[in-house]
Design an enzyme around this catalytic site. Structure first.
Site, mmCIF file in Angstrom:
data_model
loop_
_atom_site.group_PDB
_atom_site.id
_atom_site.type_symbol
_atom_site.label_atom_id
_atom_site.label_comp_id
_atom_site.label_asym_id
_atom_site.label_seq_id
_atom_site.Cartn_x
_atom_site.Cartn_y
_atom_site.Cartn_z
ATOM 1 N N GLN A 1 75.431 65.124 103.115
ATOM 2 C CA GLN A 1 75.627 65.692 101.786
ATOM 3 C C GLN A 1 75.721 67.221 101.824
ATOM 4 O O GLN A 1 75.832 67.857 100.781
ATOM 5 C CB GLN A 1 74.484 65.260 100.866
ATOM 6 C CG GLN A 1 74.443 63.763 100.635
ATOM 7 C CD GLN A 1 73.201 63.315 99.885
ATOM 8 O OE1 GLN A 1 72.320 64.114 99.543
ATOM 9 N NE2 GLN A 1 73.109 62.014 99.627
ATOM 10 N N HIS B 1 70.191 65.665 100.200
ATOM 11 C CA HIS B 1 69.493 66.316 99.085
ATOM 12 C C HIS B 1 69.367 67.829 99.250
ATOM 13 O O HIS B 1 68.288 68.405 99.184
ATOM 14 C CB HIS B 1 68.107 65.698 98.886
ATOM 15 C CG HIS B 1 68.130 64.227 98.590
ATOM 16 N ND1 HIS B 1 66.999 63.499 98.348
ATOM 17 C CD2 HIS B 1 69.162 63.343 98.494
ATOM 18 C CE1 HIS B 1 67.313 62.240 98.121
ATOM 19 N NE2 HIS B 1 68.644 62.125 98.208
ATOM 20 N N GLU C 1 67.761 61.586 85.977
ATOM 21 C CA GLU C 1 67.062 62.247 84.881
ATOM 22 C C GLU C 1 67.819 63.457 84.363
ATOM 23 O O GLU C 1 68.412 64.206 85.146
ATOM 24 C CB GLU C 1 65.677 62.733 85.340
ATOM 25 C CG GLU C 1 64.723 61.647 85.755
ATOM 26 C CD GLU C 1 63.366 62.190 86.197
ATOM 27 O OE1 GLU C 1 62.517 61.386 86.602
ATOM 28 O OE2 GLU C 1 63.157 63.426 86.118
ATOM 29 N N TYR D 1 57.937 68.292 87.315
ATOM 30 C CA TYR D 1 58.775 67.205 86.815
ATOM 31 C C TYR D 1 58.557 65.886 87.548
ATOM 32 O O TYR D 1 59.291 64.926 87.333
ATOM 33 C CB TYR D 1 60.245 67.649 86.812
ATOM 34 C CG TYR D 1 60.448 68.682 85.727
ATOM 35 C CD1 TYR D 1 60.831 68.317 84.447
ATOM 36 C CD2 TYR D 1 60.130 70.017 85.953
ATOM 37 C CE1 TYR D 1 60.931 69.249 83.437
ATOM 38 C CE2 TYR D 1 60.236 70.960 84.950
ATOM 39 C CZ TYR D 1 60.634 70.566 83.691
ATOM 40 O OH TYR D 1 60.712 71.490 82.677
ATOM 41 N N TYR E 1 64.482 51.549 97.608
ATOM 42 C CA TYR E 1 65.734 51.004 98.104
ATOM 43 C C TYR E 1 65.543 49.674 98.818
ATOM 44 O O TYR E 1 66.468 48.876 98.910
ATOM 45 C CB TYR E 1 66.406 52.008 99.055
ATOM 46 C CG TYR E 1 66.967 53.213 98.335
ATOM 47 C CD1 TYR E 1 68.171 53.130 97.642
ATOM 48 C CD2 TYR E 1 66.282 54.420 98.328
ATOM 49 C CE1 TYR E 1 68.680 54.232 96.971
ATOM 50 C CE2 TYR E 1 66.785 55.524 97.660
ATOM 51 C CZ TYR E 1 67.981 55.425 96.988
ATOM 52 O OH TYR E 1 68.488 56.525 96.309
#
Length: 382
Positions: free
Chosen positions: A97, A160, A253, A263, A274
């Site tokens: 990513q 991420h 979210e 958060y 998963y």
């Protein structure tokens, strides 16, 4: 929403494949039309053959600079007629990513002296980190490259990284860093991973950041407990920052970001593991943790976030738009005056495209990119 496909999309894309790649294409070509909130719009294909176009920003009223995740960037005019390769980019860790990610012009940007801000991943030894940098553009070449923050987020994972950028136009910059695939990072304030960071425009730390005087906490942190925020949008009228982040299996979210707040990830989550039908974390809500304004189950896989302020679509003013990767649409969210989300609409679904980046043009139109390599435009129907 009522959507009418004006021609078979696959045939349209086939017939113009290659026509918009380089100089010589006449204009953007309409592919679908639709109606939203009593307004008719059209979606036009502007350019093709990009490589995961991750970030997009206006460098002039009719020129877009687009980053491509593999490490290159291009300048494309808004008619799709011309394409220029950008020189002077750094080496990036283009794997998984990671790669060349967001690009945003500073408030009031003007060529050639304005700053362009970038996020990207790079290698530190055998580990990868998210980096914030800025540069100036001299014709087709980036100059005066400055790494403002090489984040403390190094892991051997290529997951991420985040990472989007937003400005409050009060001299501050926000950008997001994902948890880097290591869940405990979300609650660890000795790492930038799993956080939204706030800096001055030159990369220094604002004196009023929430943890500046807190021992053993990184002073750049503005909020924490995030999994992988890939959309940030600042609402200038109401002075508030919105973020959208990926949940695990379910549980994406939308959060209203408040200074110094937690958060929840991975202590709280609305998603599932998963490997089975097990909840992630201890609960969906917990005292001391800010609850999301909206949860998506199943996940839409958000890739971006836009706060719309344009005049071209008055019925959308103040709305949030999120690009959905997995569920292949633009997610429009209407807000009331208190910032509560009161309705949701899914736009451009007939394209069947993974929507990556969104940007509002000076005219109030919306340009968006897709992982297939296309650049599209939403404008009022002629």
């Amino acid at each position: 929403m009522i959507v009418s496909v004006v021609r078979t999309i696959s045939l349209v894309l086939l017939s113009i494949s290659g026509a918009l790649l380089f100089a010589g294409a006449a204009k953007a070509i309409e592919v679908i039309t639709g109606s939203s909130n009593s307004m008719n719009y059209q979606v036009s294909l502007v350019a093709q053959d990009l490589s995961v176009p991750w970030g997009v920003t206006f460098i002039s009223p009719n020129q877009l600079l687009i980053t491509q995740r593999h490490g290159e960037a291009v300048i494309i005019d808004t008619a799709g007629n011309n394409r220029t390769q950008v020189k002077g980019l750094p080496n990036v860790a283009a794997a998984g990513q990671g790669g060349l990610l967001d690009v945003v012009t500073e408030p009031g940007y003007q060529l050639p002296n304005g700053w362009l801000y970038f996020t990207y991943s790079k290698m530190l030894g055998d580990q990868a980190v998210t980096v914030l940098a800025r540069s100036k553009l001299d014709q087709d070449t980036l100059t005066q490259w400055q790494e403002l923050l090489v984040t403390n987020s190094a892991t051997t994972s290529y997951r991420h990284f985040g990472s989007r950028i937003a400005f409050d136009q009060q001299g501050h910059l926000f950008f997001s860093v994902g948890d880097r695939g290591e869940r405990p990072n979300g609650q660890d304030l000795t790492t930038h991973a799993g956080c939204i960071l706030r800096l001055n425009m030159d990369g220094t730390v604002p004196a009023d950041n929430p943890f500046v005087s807190t021992p053993d906490v990184l002073p750049e942190i503005w909020s924490y407990g995030h999994r992988n925020p890939q959309g940030l949008a600042f609402d200038l009228r109401n002075n508030r920052l919105w973020a959208i982040e990926h949940g695990p299996r379910g549980g994406d979210e939308i959060n209203l970001i408040v200074k110094g707040s937690n958060y929840g990830w991975p202590v709280t989550s609305h998603g599932k593991e998963y490997w089975g039908p097990l909840s992630v974390g201890e609960a969906t809500e917990k005292e001391g943790i800010v609850s999301p304004h909206k949860v998506y189950i199943p996940s839409i896989a958000p890739g971006s976030l836009l706060h719309y302020t344009g005049d071209a679509f008055p019925g959308w003013q103040g709305d949030l738009f999120a690009g959905a990767l997995k569920l292949e649409h633009i997610n429009r969210l209407s807000l009331n005056k208190d910032g509560d989300i009161i309705s949701e609409e899914r736009l451009v679904s007939p394209l069947k495209e993974r929507i990556r980046a969104l940007i509002q043009s000076p005219e109030g139109w919306i340009y968006f990119t897709t992982d297939s390599g296309n650049l599209y435009l939403i404008s009022p129907e002629r």
